[in-house]
Motif scaffolding. Structure first.
Motif, PDB file in Angstrom:
ATOM      1  N   LEU A  90       4.369   1.623  -3.139  1.00  0.00           N
ATOM      2  CA  LEU A  90       3.465   1.324  -2.031  1.00  0.00           C
ATOM      3  C   LEU A  90       2.404   0.326  -2.458  1.00  0.00           C
ATOM      4  O   LEU A  90       1.967  -0.502  -1.646  1.00  0.00           O
ATOM      5  CB  LEU A  90       2.838   2.606  -1.528  1.00  0.00           C
ATOM      6  CG  LEU A  90       3.849   3.489  -0.815  1.00  0.00           C
ATOM      7  CD1 LEU A  90       3.217   4.768  -0.352  1.00  0.00           C
ATOM      8  CD2 LEU A  90       4.460   2.763   0.359  1.00  0.00           C
ATOM      9  N   ALA A  91       1.991   0.350  -3.742  1.00  0.00           N
ATOM     10  CA  ALA A  91       1.059  -0.681  -4.206  1.00  0.00           C
ATOM     11  C   ALA A  91       1.700  -2.061  -4.099  1.00  0.00           C
ATOM     12  O   ALA A  91       1.064  -3.033  -3.658  1.00  0.00           O
ATOM     13  CB  ALA A  91       0.639  -0.390  -5.643  1.00  0.00           C
ATOM     14  N   ILE A  92       2.980  -2.148  -4.475  1.00  0.00           N
ATOM     15  CA  ILE A  92       3.679  -3.438  -4.375  1.00  0.00           C
ATOM     16  C   ILE A  92       3.811  -3.858  -2.914  1.00  0.00           C
ATOM     17  O   ILE A  92       3.600  -5.033  -2.560  1.00  0.00           O
ATOM     18  CB  ILE A  92       5.056  -3.340  -5.055  1.00  0.00           C
ATOM     19  CG1 ILE A  92       4.880  -3.177  -6.553  1.00  0.00           C
ATOM     20  CG2 ILE A  92       5.899  -4.554  -4.762  1.00  0.00           C
ATOM     21  CD1 ILE A  92       6.153  -2.887  -7.293  1.00  0.00           C
ATOM     22  N   VAL A  93       4.147  -2.888  -2.039  1.00  0.00           N
ATOM     23  CA  VAL A  93       4.287  -3.219  -0.614  1.00  0.00           C
ATOM     24  C   VAL A  93       2.960  -3.735  -0.059  1.00  0.00           C
ATOM     25  O   VAL A  93       2.919  -4.722   0.693  1.00  0.00           O
ATOM     26  CB  VAL A  93       4.768  -1.976   0.161  1.00  0.00           C
ATOM     27  CG1 VAL A  93       4.602  -2.176   1.644  1.00  0.00           C
ATOM     28  CG2 VAL A  93       6.209  -1.691  -0.160  1.00  0.00           C
ATOM     29  N   LEU A  94       1.858  -3.086  -0.440  1.00  0.00           N
ATOM     30  CA  LEU A  94       0.553  -3.536   0.066  1.00  0.00           C
ATOM     31  C   LEU A  94       0.219  -4.922  -0.455  1.00  0.00           C
ATOM     32  O   LEU A  94      -0.368  -5.742   0.260  1.00  0.00           O
ATOM     33  CB  LEU A  94      -0.539  -2.539  -0.335  1.00  0.00           C
ATOM     34  CG  LEU A  94      -0.492  -1.218   0.411  1.00  0.00           C
ATOM     35  CD1 LEU A  94      -1.674  -0.364   0.024  1.00  0.00           C
ATOM     36  CD2 LEU A  94      -0.494  -1.447   1.903  1.00  0.00           C
ATOM     37  N   MET A  95       0.590  -5.207  -1.721  1.00  0.00           N
ATOM     38  CA  MET A  95       0.316  -6.546  -2.243  1.00  0.00           C
ATOM     39  C   MET A  95       1.134  -7.590  -1.502  1.00  0.00           C
ATOM     40  O   MET A  95       0.627  -8.674  -1.164  1.00  0.00           O
ATOM     41  CB  MET A  95       0.631  -6.592  -3.730  1.00  0.00           C
ATOM     42  CG  MET A  95      -0.028  -7.739  -4.434  1.00  0.00           C
ATOM     43  SD  MET A  95       0.108  -7.608  -6.205  1.00  0.00           S
ATOM     44  CE  MET A  95       1.754  -8.168  -6.447  1.00  0.00           C
ATOM     45  N   TYR A 118       2.146  -7.340   1.526  1.00  0.00           N
ATOM     46  CA  TYR A 118       1.572  -7.483   2.867  1.00  0.00           C
ATOM     47  C   TYR A 118       0.307  -8.332   2.835  1.00  0.00           C
ATOM     48  O   TYR A 118       0.070  -9.143   3.734  1.00  0.00           O
ATOM     49  CB  TYR A 118       1.256  -6.103   3.443  1.00  0.00           C
ATOM     50  CG  TYR A 118       0.668  -6.179   4.822  1.00  0.00           C
ATOM     51  CD1 TYR A 118       1.482  -6.433   5.918  1.00  0.00           C
ATOM     52  CD2 TYR A 118      -0.693  -6.045   5.033  1.00  0.00           C
ATOM     53  CE1 TYR A 118       0.964  -6.533   7.170  1.00  0.00           C
ATOM     54  CE2 TYR A 118      -1.227  -6.143   6.293  1.00  0.00           C
ATOM     55  CZ  TYR A 118      -0.392  -6.384   7.362  1.00  0.00           C
ATOM     56  OH  TYR A 118      -0.917  -6.490   8.607  1.00  0.00           O
ATOM     57  N   ARG A 119      -0.515  -8.162   1.783  1.00  0.00           N
ATOM     58  CA  ARG A 119      -1.732  -8.974   1.687  1.00  0.00           C
ATOM     59  C   ARG A 119      -1.404 -10.442   1.568  1.00  0.00           C
ATOM     60  O   ARG A 119      -2.137 -11.295   2.041  1.00  0.00           O
ATOM     61  CB  ARG A 119      -2.533  -8.537   0.457  1.00  0.00           C
ATOM     62  CG  ARG A 119      -3.550  -7.497   0.737  1.00  0.00           C
ATOM     63  CD  ARG A 119      -4.708  -7.530  -0.207  1.00  0.00           C
ATOM     64  NE  ARG A 119      -4.390  -7.819  -1.578  1.00  0.00           N
ATOM     65  CZ  ARG A 119      -4.396  -6.898  -2.549  1.00  0.00           C
ATOM     66  NH1 ARG A 119      -4.672  -5.677  -2.268  1.00  0.00           N
ATOM     67  NH2 ARG A 119      -4.126  -7.243  -3.783  1.00  0.00           N
ATOM     68  N   ALA A 154       0.227   3.778   3.819  1.00  0.00           N
ATOM     69  CA  ALA A 154       0.842   2.455   3.728  1.00  0.00           C
ATOM     70  C   ALA A 154       1.195   1.930   5.107  1.00  0.00           C
ATOM     71  O   ALA A 154       1.019   0.740   5.403  1.00  0.00           O
ATOM     72  CB  ALA A 154       2.090   2.519   2.849  1.00  0.00           C
ATOM     73  N   THR A 189      -0.495  -1.514   6.530  1.00  0.00           N
ATOM     74  CA  THR A 189       0.322  -2.678   6.886  1.00  0.00           C
ATOM     75  C   THR A 189       0.367  -2.869   8.394  1.00  0.00           C
ATOM     76  O   THR A 189       1.219  -3.588   8.885  1.00  0.00           O
ATOM     77  CB  THR A 189       1.750  -2.521   6.350  1.00  0.00           C
ATOM     78  OG1 THR A 189       2.272  -1.271   6.816  1.00  0.00           O
ATOM     79  CG2 THR A 189       1.762  -2.504   4.854  1.00  0.00           C
ATOM     80  N   LEU A 205      -2.140  -3.400  -9.718  1.00  0.00           N
ATOM     81  CA  LEU A 205      -1.518  -4.082  -8.584  1.00  0.00           C
ATOM     82  C   LEU A 205      -2.460  -4.149  -7.390  1.00  0.00           C
ATOM     83  O   LEU A 205      -2.399  -5.092  -6.599  1.00  0.00           O
ATOM     84  CB  LEU A 205      -0.242  -3.349  -8.182  1.00  0.00           C
ATOM     85  CG  LEU A 205       0.983  -3.612  -9.028  1.00  0.00           C
ATOM     86  CD1 LEU A 205       2.116  -2.729  -8.570  1.00  0.00           C
ATOM     87  CD2 LEU A 205       1.388  -5.055  -8.944  1.00  0.00           C
ATOM     88  N   SER A 206      -3.335  -3.144  -7.243  1.00  0.00           N
ATOM     89  CA  SER A 206      -4.168  -3.097  -6.054  1.00  0.00           C
ATOM     90  C   SER A 206      -5.450  -3.894  -6.196  1.00  0.00           C
ATOM     91  O   SER A 206      -6.092  -4.192  -5.192  1.00  0.00           O
ATOM     92  CB  SER A 206      -4.530  -1.646  -5.728  1.00  0.00           C
ATOM     93  OG  SER A 206      -3.359  -0.880  -5.654  1.00  0.00           O
TER      94      SER A 206
END
Lengths: 180, 108
Positions: free
Chosen positions: B78-83, B85-86, A74, A78, A162-163
Motif C-alpha cells: 500500500l505504501a508503493i500504491v500510494l507513492m 498515486y502521488r 488506501a 487514492t 516509501l511514504s
C-alpha cells in the motif's frame, strides 16, 4: 469430529468462497473491502472449527482489524469512487483469460487433492490454544520467530521510507513525474 | 470431518484470489486478491496440521508466520500504491507502462 461440525464448516466454507467471489467481481471498491471482511471472518470461523483458536483470533485481529483498515485507508487516500465504477476490471479479453487460468488452476488443485486425500478424516487434532502455541513458538520455532521480527522491522522501515516526501531520491522522482 | 472439505474451501479461495489478481485494474483490488490467496494457503496449513496432529504444531505456527508476512506485504504494497498515486494520480495497473518497450522503438 461429529457431523454438526462438518455441516457448520461446510456452511462457513460456502460463505467464505461466495464472499471471496464477490470481492473479486463487485463493481464498488468499498464493497469489495467489506466483502473481504466477511470472507476473512468466515475463514477465522473455519480455524475455530479446526481447533486452532489462537490462529483464529490472530486472524480476526490482524486481517479483519488491521489489513482491511489499511486497505480502506488506501482506498480513501487514492480517492476511490464511492458507488458503481466501471473501470475497476480489465478488458473483457483479459477477464476471460483470467477466468480460464483461474479455473484451470482450480481444476488442477481439485484433481490433485481428491486424488491424494479423498477418504482421509480429521479426527481430534492437536488443540491450538494460546498456551500450546506460545510454548511451541518459543521452544521449537524461536529462531524463525526472531527472523520474522527482523523482517517486520525491515518492512516498517521500508514503508516509512516509501511514504516520506523529503527523501532526496523521491524529490527527483517527483520532478520527473511533474515534467511528464 | 473429512480432510477434503477444508482443502476444497481453500481451493475455492485460491481460485477467486487468482482471478482477482489477473482481472482487476485497480492496484488495491489486486492486493485484496493476494490476501485471498494467502488465506487459502493458511487454511491448507491449518487443515493439514490438524490432520497430521503433529506435536510441534507446525501448521498453526507457520500460519501465524504467514499472517505476519502478509501484514508486512500489504503495508509495503500500500505504501508503493500510494507513492504511485502521488506521482501519476492513478493506480490503474495497465497505465503503468514506463518499462514497456514501445512498438516503434522496437521496430527501428
Amino acid at each position: 469430529m461429529n457431523a454438526a461440525v462438518t455441516v457448520v464448516f461446510a456452511l462457513l466454507g460456502v460463505l467464505a468462497v461466495g464472499s471471496a467471489l464477490l470481492v473479486v467481481t463487485t463493481r464498488q471498491v468499498v464493497h469489495a473491502a467489506l466483502w473481504l471482511v466477511v470472507a476473512l471472518g468466515a475463514v477465522a470461523g473455519c480455524y475455530l472449527l479446526l481447533r486452532a483458536e489462537f490462529v483464529a483470533w490472530v486472524q480476526v485481529l490482524v486481517y479483519v482489524g488491521a489489513v482491511v483498515v489499511l486497505l480502506l485507508f488506501a482506498l480513501m487516500l487514492t480517492k476511490a469512487p464511492i458507488g458503481v465504477s466501471e473501470d475497476l476490471d480489465a478488458g473483457l479479453a483479459q477477464r476471460v483469460v483470467a477466468a480460464m487460468v483461474a479455473l484451470a488452476t482450480g481444476a488442477l488443485l481439485v484433481t490433485v487433492l481428491v486424488d491424494g486425500f479423498s477418504g482421509e478424516v480429521i479426527d481430534q487434532g492437536a488443540t491450538g490454544g494460546a498456551p500450546a502455541i506460545g510454548a511451541s513458538v518459543f521452544r521449537s520455532w524461536v529462531l524463525p520467530f526472531e527472523v520474522l521480527s527482523v523482517l517486520l522491522l525491515a518492512a516498517l522501515v521500508g514503508a516509512i521510507v516509501l511514504s516520506r516526501r523529503d527523501v532526496p531520491g523521491a524529490g527527483a522522482a517527483d520532478s520527473v513525474a511533474g515534467g511528464r | 470431518m473429512p480432510l477434503l472439505l477444508p482443502l476444497l474451501v481453500a481451493t475455492g479461495l485460491f481460485t477467486a484470489g487468482l482471478y482477482g489478481v489477473l482481472a482487476r485494474r485497480n492496484a488495491v483490488l489486486v492486493l485484496m486478491g493476494v490476501e485471498l490467496m494467502l488465506n487459502a494457503a493458511n487454511l491448507m496449513l491449518v487443515a493439514f496440521g490438524a490432520w497430521l496432529a503433529d506435536t510441534l504444531l507446525a501448521g498453526q505456527v507457520l500460519t501465524l508466520f504467514v499472517i505476519t508476512v502478509a501484514a508486512a506485504e500489504v503495508g509495503l504494497g500500500l505504501a508503493i500504491v500510494l507513492m504511485v498515486y502521488r506521482q501519476r494520480r492513478s493506480i490503474a495497473l495497465d497505465e503503468m507502462t514506463d518499462l514497456h518497450e514501445s512498438r516503434t522503438a522496437g521496430l527501428s
